[in-house]
Scaffold this active site. Structure first.
Site, PDB file in Angstrom:
ATOM      1  N   HIS A  51       0.810  -1.226   0.000  1.00 14.77           N
ATOM      2  CA  HIS A  51       0.000   0.000   0.000  1.00 14.77           C
ATOM      3  C   HIS A  51       0.842   1.274   0.000  1.00 14.77           C
ATOM      4  O   HIS A  51       0.293   2.372  -0.128  1.00 14.77           O
ATOM      5  CB  HIS A  51      -0.942   0.031   1.204  1.00 14.77           C
ATOM      6  CG  HIS A  51      -1.917  -1.107   1.246  1.00 14.77           C
ATOM      7  ND1 HIS A  51      -2.752  -1.396   0.191  1.00 14.77           N
ATOM      8  CD2 HIS A  51      -2.171  -2.048   2.192  1.00 14.77           C
ATOM      9  CE1 HIS A  51      -3.474  -2.465   0.495  1.00 14.77           C
ATOM     10  NE2 HIS A  51      -3.144  -2.879   1.703  1.00 14.77           N
ATOM     11  N   ASP A  56      -2.458 -10.697  -2.012  1.00 13.72           N
ATOM     12  CA  ASP A  56      -2.977 -10.208  -0.734  1.00 13.72           C
ATOM     13  C   ASP A  56      -4.485  -9.968  -0.903  1.00 13.72           C
ATOM     14  O   ASP A  56      -4.964  -9.743  -2.015  1.00 13.72           O
ATOM     15  CB  ASP A  56      -2.255  -8.902  -0.367  1.00 13.72           C
ATOM     16  CG  ASP A  56      -2.594  -8.371   1.017  1.00 13.72           C
ATOM     17  OD1 ASP A  56      -1.808  -8.631   1.943  1.00 13.72           O
ATOM     18  OD2 ASP A  56      -3.640  -7.698   1.166  1.00 13.72           O
ATOM     19  N   HIS A  95      -6.092  -7.424  -0.140  1.00 12.49           N
ATOM     20  CA  HIS A  95      -6.330  -6.030  -0.525  1.00 12.49           C
ATOM     21  C   HIS A  95      -5.570  -5.662  -1.805  1.00 12.49           C
ATOM     22  O   HIS A  95      -4.504  -6.206  -2.076  1.00 12.49           O
ATOM     23  CB  HIS A  95      -5.854  -5.095   0.593  1.00 12.49           C
ATOM     24  CG  HIS A  95      -6.443  -5.395   1.931  1.00 12.49           C
ATOM     25  ND1 HIS A  95      -5.799  -6.183   2.869  1.00 12.49           N
ATOM     26  CD2 HIS A  95      -7.627  -5.038   2.485  1.00 12.49           C
ATOM     27  CE1 HIS A  95      -6.555  -6.276   3.959  1.00 12.49           C
ATOM     28  NE2 HIS A  95      -7.667  -5.598   3.754  1.00 12.49           N
ATOM     29  N   ASP A 112      -4.111 -12.752   4.286  1.00 12.98           N
ATOM     30  CA  ASP A 112      -5.376 -12.245   4.834  1.00 12.98           C
ATOM     31  C   ASP A 112      -6.570 -12.690   3.994  1.00 12.98           C
ATOM     32  O   ASP A 112      -7.711 -12.299   4.258  1.00 12.98           O
ATOM     33  CB  ASP A 112      -5.361 -10.716   5.007  1.00 12.98           C
ATOM     34  CG  ASP A 112      -4.625  -9.976   3.919  1.00 12.98           C
ATOM     35  OD1 ASP A 112      -4.244 -10.623   2.915  1.00 12.98           O
ATOM     36  OD2 ASP A 112      -4.434  -8.755   4.040  1.00 12.98           O
TER      37      ASP A 112
HETATM   38  N1  Q9C Z   1     -10.244  -2.256  11.564  1.00 12.58           N
HETATM   39  C1  Q9C Z   1      -2.364  -5.055   4.375  1.00 12.58           C
HETATM   40  O1  Q9C Z   1      -2.940  -6.114   4.358  1.00 12.58           O
HETATM   41  N2  Q9C Z   1      -8.152  -1.576   7.192  1.00 12.58           N
HETATM   42  N3  Q9C Z   1      -2.979  -3.923   4.774  1.00 12.58           N
HETATM   43  C2  Q9C Z   1      -8.231  -2.235   8.459  1.00 12.58           C
HETATM   44  C3  Q9C Z   1      -9.425  -2.809  10.527  1.00 12.58           C
HETATM   45  C4  Q9C Z   1      -6.799  -1.443   6.682  1.00 12.58           C
HETATM   46  C5  Q9C Z   1      -4.349  -3.921   5.150  1.00 12.58           C
HETATM   47  C6  Q9C Z   1      -9.524  -2.055   9.206  1.00 12.58           C
HETATM   48  C7  Q9C Z   1      -6.308  -2.689   5.988  1.00 12.58           C
HETATM   49  C8  Q9C Z   1      -4.877  -2.585   5.528  1.00 12.58           C
HETATM   50  C9  Q9C Z   1      -0.920  -4.979   4.013  1.00 12.58           C
HETATM   51 ZN    ZN Z   2      -3.937  -7.096   2.950  1.00 15.47          ZN
END
Ligand code: Q9C
Ligand code: ZN
Length: 327
Positions: free
Chosen positions: A136, A170, A172, A259
Site C-alpha cells: 500500500h 494479498d 487487498h 489475509d
Molecule cells: N479495523 C495489508 O494487508 N483496514 N494492509 C483495516 C481494521 C486497513 C491492510 C480495518 C487494511 C490494511 C498490508
Molecule cells: Zn492485505
C-alpha cells in the site's frame, strides 16, 4: 529455499490503529512474524538468512527522497513507547509511526532486496519475510500498515536484468505497487483482491485501471466478490498466471498476503490452510524464478500453519491439474 528475515521487525510496535476515530488493537502486530518463523523452523522448512544492507538508492527509485527523509527524521524524534500520526505523507489512519518504524521498514526493504539478489545468483524460489508489509506504500505516502514498498523496490531492482511480473495475492489491492509501475511496460502488475467498493483501499483496484501511456495493458486487476469460492478463485488465478506466462517475465515477484484466509480478522475469502499449498504449486508451475514477499495476514492463530502449507507448495514439484484437490 532461502527464507530471509531481519530481527528488526520487532522494533515496529504501534500501540493501536484508528478505525473511524476509535482506537483498535493494531492488527499488523509483530507476533505475525514470530509465529511464522517458529512454524517454519519447527517444520524444518527453509534455510534462514539475514539481509544484507543495500544502498538507499534502490529505495529512492520507488519513494520520494523527501518522504524517506521525513520518515527517518520523524521516527528519530519519537520517544520510546510514544507514537505519531504525522500530518504529511499519511494517506489513512492505519500507519502510525513509532520510534522503530523507520529502522524496521528500511530493513524490510533489505529483506526484499536480499531475496532478489538470491534470484540473480540462480535460486529458483526465495521467501522474503518482510515486516512491515509494503504494497500500500506509494511514492510519497504510507498507509494500510505499509511504509516502504518492499515488493516494488525488489521488482525495480530486478527489472535491470529483464522483464518482471508482479502477482499480488494479498486480500487487498496493492495500490502502491500499481502506482509505482502504472506507466511502465517492463513490469507487469497483476492483482487478485477483494472488490474495492467494499474493502480497503476503496479507491483503487478496479478493472478499468489498466495502466497509462506505454504502460497501458500492463496493469491487470481482478476485483473479487467477498463470497468467492476457492474453485472460483483458482479459475481466476489460472487466468492471471496465463497473462503472466504470455508476458514471458525473467522473474516473478509475488506479494503474498495471507489475509485471504477464511477466518482472517480483517480480510477473509473461503480459503482453508491446505488451499495455500495449492496456490503455491500453481505459482511454481510457471517455472519462472520467484521471489515471495510477505504482505498481510492477521490470523496470528493460523498464520504459522498457512505459511507452512504455502511453503510446502513452493517446494513441491509443479502439477498441472490439481483443481480436483480443492475442497
Ligand atoms: N479495523 C495489508 O494487508 N483496514 N494492509 C483495516 C481494521 C486497513 C491492510 C480495518 C487494511 C490494511 C498490508
Ligand atoms: Zn492485505
Amino acid at each position: 529455499m532461502y527464507i530471509i528475515y531481519s530481527q528488526k521487525y520487532k522494533l515496529h510496535n504501534p500501540p493501536f490503529e484508528l478505525y473511524d476515530g476509535v482506537r483498535e488493537s493494531y492488527a499488523e502486530k509483530k507476533e505475525r512474524i514470530d509465529v511464522i518463523l517458529s512454524a517454519l523452523k519447527k517444520n524444518r522448512i527453509g534455510i534462514f538468512e539475514k539481509p544484507s544492507n543495500f544502498s538507499l538508492k534502490y529505495l529512492n527509485r520507488i519513494h520520494k527522497q523527501e518522504y524517506v527523509h521525513f520518515l527517518k527524521d520523524r521516527c528519530e524524534n519519537i520517544l520510546p513507547n510514544d507514537f505519531l500520526f504525522p500530518s504529511y505523507f499519511l494517506r489513512d489512519t492505519y500507519a502510525p509511526l513509532v520510534r522503530g518504524t523507520y529502522k524496521a521498514a528500511k530493513d524490510a526493504v533489505n529483506v526484499a532486496l536480499t531475496g532478489a539478489q538470491k534470484l540473480l545468483e540462480g535460486e529458483s524460489v526465495v521467501y522474503s519475510l518482510c515486516r512491515p508489509p509494503g504494497h500500500h506504500a506509494e511514492y510519497n505516502a504510507m498507509g494500510g500498515y505499509c511504509y516502504f514498498n518492499n515488493a516494488a523496490v525488489a521488482a525495480d531492482y530486478l527489472a535491470h536484468y529483464g522483464k518482471i511480473a508482479i502477482l499480488d495475492i494479498d486480500f487487498h489491492h496493492g495500490n502502491g505497487t500499481q502506482s509505482s509501475f502504472y506507466d511502465r511496460d517492463d513490469i507487469l502488475y497483476v492483482s487478485l483482491h477483494a472488490d474495492p467498493r467494499f474493502k480497503y483501499p476503496y479507491i483503487s483496484g478496479f478493472i478499468e485501471e489498466k495502466g497509462r501511456g506505454i504502460g497501458f495493458g500492463y496493469t491487470i486487476n481482478y476485483p473479487l466478490q467477498l463470497t468467492i469460492t476457492n474453485q472460483q478463485y483458482l479459475d481466476i488465478l489460472k487466468k492471471a498466471l496465463s497473462k503472466i506466462k504470455a508476458f514471458n517475465p525473467k522473474f516473478l515477484v509475488v506479494s503474498a498476503g495471507f489475509d485471504t484466509y477464511k477466518d482472517d480478522p480483517i480480510g477473509g475469502f473461503q480459503m482453508t490452510v491446505p488451499f495455500y499449498e495449492i496456490i503455491a504449486r500453481h505459482l511454481i508451475s510457471l517455472s519462472v524464478p520467484t521471489l515471495i514477499i510477505q504482505e498481510g495476514g492477521y490470523s496470528v492463530e493460523k498464520l504459522g500453519d498457512i505459511a507452512v502449507s504455502f511453503s510446502k507448495g513452493l517446494l513441491n514439484r509443479p502439477l498441472n491439474t490439481i483443481s480436483k484437490e480443492v475442497k
